[in-house]
Motif scaffolding. Sequence first.
Motif, PDB file in Angstrom:
ATOM      1  N   VAL A   1       0.797  -1.228   0.000  1.00  8.19           N
ATOM      2  CA  VAL A   1       0.000   0.000   0.000  1.00  8.19           C
ATOM      3  C   VAL A   1       0.829   1.277   0.000  1.00  8.19           C
ATOM      4  CG1 VAL A   1      -2.057  -1.046   1.018  1.00  8.19           C
ATOM      5  CG2 VAL A   1      -0.287  -0.095   2.519  1.00  8.19           C
ATOM      6  N   SER A   2       2.092   1.186   0.430  1.00 12.64           N
ATOM      7  CA  SER A   2       2.925   2.386   0.436  1.00 12.64           C
ATOM      8  C   SER A   2       4.395   2.010   0.527  1.00 12.64           C
ATOM      9  CB  SER A   2       2.550   3.313   1.603  1.00 12.64           C
ATOM     10  OG  SER A   2       2.816   2.677   2.845  1.00 12.64           O
ATOM     11  N   CYS A   3       5.218   3.003   0.275  1.00 13.22           N
ATOM     12  CA  CYS A   3       6.666   2.857   0.387  1.00 13.22           C
ATOM     13  C   CYS A   3       7.091   3.733   1.561  1.00 13.22           C
ATOM     14  CB  CYS A   3       7.323   3.311  -0.911  1.00 13.22           C
ATOM     15  SG  CYS A   3       9.094   3.064  -0.949  1.00 13.22           S
ATOM     16  N   GLY A   4       7.729   3.149   2.564  1.00 16.60           N
ATOM     17  CA  GLY A   4       8.060   3.884   3.777  1.00 16.60           C
ATOM     18  C   GLY A   4       9.515   4.285   3.853  1.00 16.60           C
TER      19      GLY A   4
ATOM     20  N   VAL B   1       4.307  -0.486  -5.261  1.00 14.34           N
ATOM     21  CA  VAL B   1       3.214   0.141  -4.494  1.00 14.34           C
ATOM     22  C   VAL B   1       1.922   0.067  -5.298  1.00 14.34           C
ATOM     23  CG1 VAL B   1       2.359   2.289  -3.472  1.00 14.34           C
ATOM     24  CG2 VAL B   1       4.764   1.647  -3.203  1.00 14.34           C
ATOM     25  N   GLY B   2       0.864  -0.384  -4.636  1.00 12.34           N
ATOM     26  CA  GLY B   2      -0.440  -0.527  -5.278  1.00 12.34           C
ATOM     27  C   GLY B   2      -0.582  -1.825  -6.050  1.00 12.34           C
TER      28      GLY B   2
ATOM     29  N   LEU C   1       8.558  -1.516   1.771  1.00  9.45           N
ATOM     30  CA  LEU C   1       7.167  -1.609   1.347  1.00  9.45           C
ATOM     31  C   LEU C   1       6.291  -1.941   2.550  1.00  9.45           C
ATOM     32  CD1 LEU C   1       7.469  -3.664  -1.961  1.00  9.45           C
ATOM     33  CD2 LEU C   1       6.875  -1.248  -1.734  1.00  9.45           C
ATOM     34  N   ASN C   2       5.127  -1.313   2.625  1.00  3.88           N
ATOM     35  CA  ASN C   2       4.175  -1.581   3.693  1.00  3.88           C
ATOM     36  C   ASN C   2       3.010  -2.387   3.144  1.00  3.88           C
ATOM     37  OD1 ASN C   2       5.556  -0.039   5.747  1.00  3.88           O
ATOM     38  ND2 ASN C   2       4.959   1.758   4.575  1.00  3.88           N
TER      39      ASN C   2
END
Length: 192
Positions: A44-47, A83-84, A52-53
């Motif tokens: 869902v996101s890049c932290g 992501v996604g 990757l989250n």
Amino acid sequence: MQETKSYLPEGALMKTPACRARLRSRQTLLRAMEEGAVLEETAVSCGCGMSLNVPLPDGIRGVIRREDCCAGEVKDIAVITRVGRPVQFRILSLEGDTAYLSRRLAQEDCIRDYLSRLTPGDIIPARVTHMEPFGAFCDIGCGVISLLTVDKISVSRILLLVSGKLLGTVLRNLFFQFLRLIRAPRKRNCHH
């Protein structure tokens, strides 16, 4: 829950009953970790630090650290572009509300336990990731990418190849050289 290992292109595993069952609770995640099962969920996101989250059940946050994002050299673009999109992974550890995951280990398992054991003439599932004038890049399992060159595609099928399309008839003998390249150490030219 008994399972035979199945290595599918990313995006094909997450809706299977076995994967959904393993992503049901903290207990099923722990069991999947003990079994070394490959799971799949959407990043869902890049932290921070290019990790990757991945959302997991019971409020657990899955983290795929940069070095665990893919087998081989990890480039920032390879992380960001996930992501996604669905990512396959193994659970390394579960610490409080954070699960540390590895896409790299899932890919290494896929190469060792599946792709390296195929023989010429085998038919495997593959998903077209993107097209170029010279051919189609395909996910042949767990995000392992191979090039299907245009000279190896029948004329009647070239127009049918589009990004995201799942192919059920990619012949294994097209990937032999790719598998050797994965294992070959990279030679660097040194200029002194």
